[in-house]
Design an enzyme around this catalytic site. Sequence first.
Site, PDB file in Angstrom:
ATOM      1  N   SER A   1       0.839  -1.185   0.000  1.00 23.14           N
ATOM      2  CA  SER A   1       0.000   0.000   0.000  1.00 23.14           C
ATOM      3  C   SER A   1       0.883   1.247   0.000  1.00 23.14           C
ATOM      4  CB  SER A   1      -0.963  -0.028   1.188  1.00 23.14           C
ATOM      5  OG  SER A   1      -1.989   0.923   1.013  1.00 23.14           O
TER       6      SER A   1
ATOM      7  N   GLU B   1      -5.059  -5.183  -9.426  1.00 23.22           N
ATOM      8  CA  GLU B   1      -4.193  -4.005  -9.349  1.00 23.22           C
ATOM      9  C   GLU B   1      -3.017  -4.073 -10.327  1.00 23.22           C
ATOM     10  OE1 GLU B   1      -4.717  -2.456  -4.763  1.00 23.22           O
ATOM     11  OE2 GLU B   1      -3.059  -3.830  -5.191  1.00 23.22           O
TER      12      GLU B   1
ATOM     13  N   HIS C   1      -6.526  -5.647  -1.907  1.00 23.25           N
ATOM     14  CA  HIS C   1      -5.366  -4.758  -1.826  1.00 23.25           C
ATOM     15  C   HIS C   1      -4.384  -5.246  -0.761  1.00 23.25           C
ATOM     16  CE1 HIS C   1      -3.011  -1.116  -2.015  1.00 23.25           C
ATOM     17  NE2 HIS C   1      -3.293  -0.818  -0.763  1.00 23.25           N
TER      18      HIS C   1
END
Length: 200
Positions: free
Chosen positions: A24, A108, A136
């Site tokens: 992240s 992603e 995520h």
Amino acid sequence: VGALDVVAARGSIDARRVGIGGVSHGTFVPLYMLQKHDRIAAISISSPHWGPLQYYWSTGKARGATAAIEARAGNSQRRGPDFWDGIDIAAHIDTVEAPILMHLAAHETYALLPLIRNLADAGKPYDAYVFPEETHIKWQAAHLHAIASRNLDWFRFWLQDWEDPNPAKAEQYRRWRQLRSTAATRPPPPDTTASEPRSP
């Protein structure tokens, strides 16, 4: 970078063998360090990086946060897409020296495609894995185990010149030795040195 200087001055680390990883927001900072400082010997990331998509995919509510980042940078001449282009590691591949390991959620991965393609074209060492049906923040036990195990192998390989003798990992180390050879003899043909994203 300042923290590295402090611990290196104390003799606590070998400044030539520093590895870093993140997920992240913890991906943005290590990749930006690669662009600005040649201090990292190996890196592992699990998320997309700062770049123009931060500008284009922001919701109305999130635009205040991206504008605040632009303002804190203190460069009044660059705003919006121009600002994000300036800190996009995919646009500054020439600054990348450290090998990059990527563990990406499938949904992603598209955000990393410019980085992966540019690393491949430049013959820079990287290895990429795509995890289906992940979020995520990875949560599936088998994926977490694979990531943790591979991260350990990656950093020990690049920082300690060590290989796990487990025969099941022979192919992994064959690829990584090729990457290391490539890094020492750059520039090679792009399609013979870079690893394509694989399923875990």
